[in-house]
Write a protein that holds these residues in place. Sequence first.
Motif, short mmCIF file in Angstrom:
data_model
loop_
_atom_site.label_atom_id
_atom_site.label_comp_id
_atom_site.label_asym_id
_atom_site.label_seq_id
_atom_site.Cartn_x
_atom_site.Cartn_y
_atom_site.Cartn_z
N ALA A 1 0.90 -1.17 0.03
CA ALA A 1 0.02 0.20 0.03
C ALA A 1 0.91 1.25 0.12
N LEU A 2 2.16 1.41 0.89
CA LEU A 2 2.96 2.51 0.63
C LEU A 2 3.45 2.51 -0.64
N GLU A 3 3.57 1.55 -1.39
CA GLU A 3 4.46 1.61 -2.62
C GLU A 3 3.51 2.12 -3.70
N GLU A 4 2.25 1.90 -3.45
CA GLU A 4 1.06 2.08 -4.45
C GLU A 4 0.91 3.67 -4.32
N HIS A 5 1.01 4.29 -2.95
CA HIS A 5 0.73 5.75 -2.41
C HIS A 5 2.02 6.39 -3.13
N PHE A 6 3.16 5.75 -3.15
CA PHE A 6 4.36 6.67 -3.37
C PHE A 6 4.38 6.56 -5.14
#
Length: 310
Positions: free
Chosen positions: A39-44
């Motif tokens: 989810a963090l990778e998708e956010h960034f």
Amino acid sequence: MDVVAACRAFVAVSGHGSFTSGAAAAGIPQSVASRRIAALEEHFGARLFDRSSRAVRLTSFGQDMLPSARRLVDLTDAMVDDAARARLRPLRVAVPEICPPRRLADLVVAARRQRIHLEVRQAGPGERARLCQTLEVGAGIMAVPDAAASWRVPLGLAARTPFPAATVFLETLRSGRARTQARRRILIQPEDDVAHLRDPLARAGQSAGLAPAQVTVAPSLVDAAAAALGSPDLLLCSRQQAEEFDLHWRPVSGPRLLRGYDVVAGVREDLDRLSTVLYADIARCLGTSDGHSRPTGGSPPGNSSTGDPM
């Protein structure tokens, strides 16, 4: 998405080089760690880890983001620690010297049950006002006139021998013309050496024909009680105090003598906690008899609206 939780998983996995070990260190299942990092990778909009090999390696983007993620996790941990310390911030309160130690201890226990870390400091009326004005305490239980009081304590006269009537008439304390007996004095303890109590009693004594010296302020409660125990002198006090000294107590006919107390505090939250949450416990410390006094608003330390402390 919980950015802090995701960054915590990111930092843990990067530090251990493994999703399994990193998740265990963070105290979460591996699947949760994987989802949070994804989810963090998708956010960034970029990958943090290279998953093409068996070993988990940071991408160049991940290496650039790791310091910021660590700062966020460290800052969050520091905030949690600060919050824990803030909850334990002692609320220092100046209270009357006449409060019995056992009842003050019960007050502190009751405060802790409400997650209030209370520290009490006993002092006379003038000293309590000074402590509040100098901010040495966060709040104070101040002596105020009856009309401005949240707590009221009826006062009367106490003596070592029983009284002949249910009420003490000041006229009965006048010395006869022969003056063969020593004049019985009314001893005012320091807690009651305030204008709204001392002056009405002195005027009532004068109207009843008492000599000025018959209404006098004692150096301390101990001195006043000792005089009442060892002589015909009378102690101005509450019923609770008379019982503590094993003295006989009666109300005074004439002036309505009531100790009045109210809270002053520099922080509104402290004012509310003392005047509402701990209201009944403070009442027991002060020796109120009816428990029906009304909570009122208080004033910041140093505000003259609390009344004349002297």
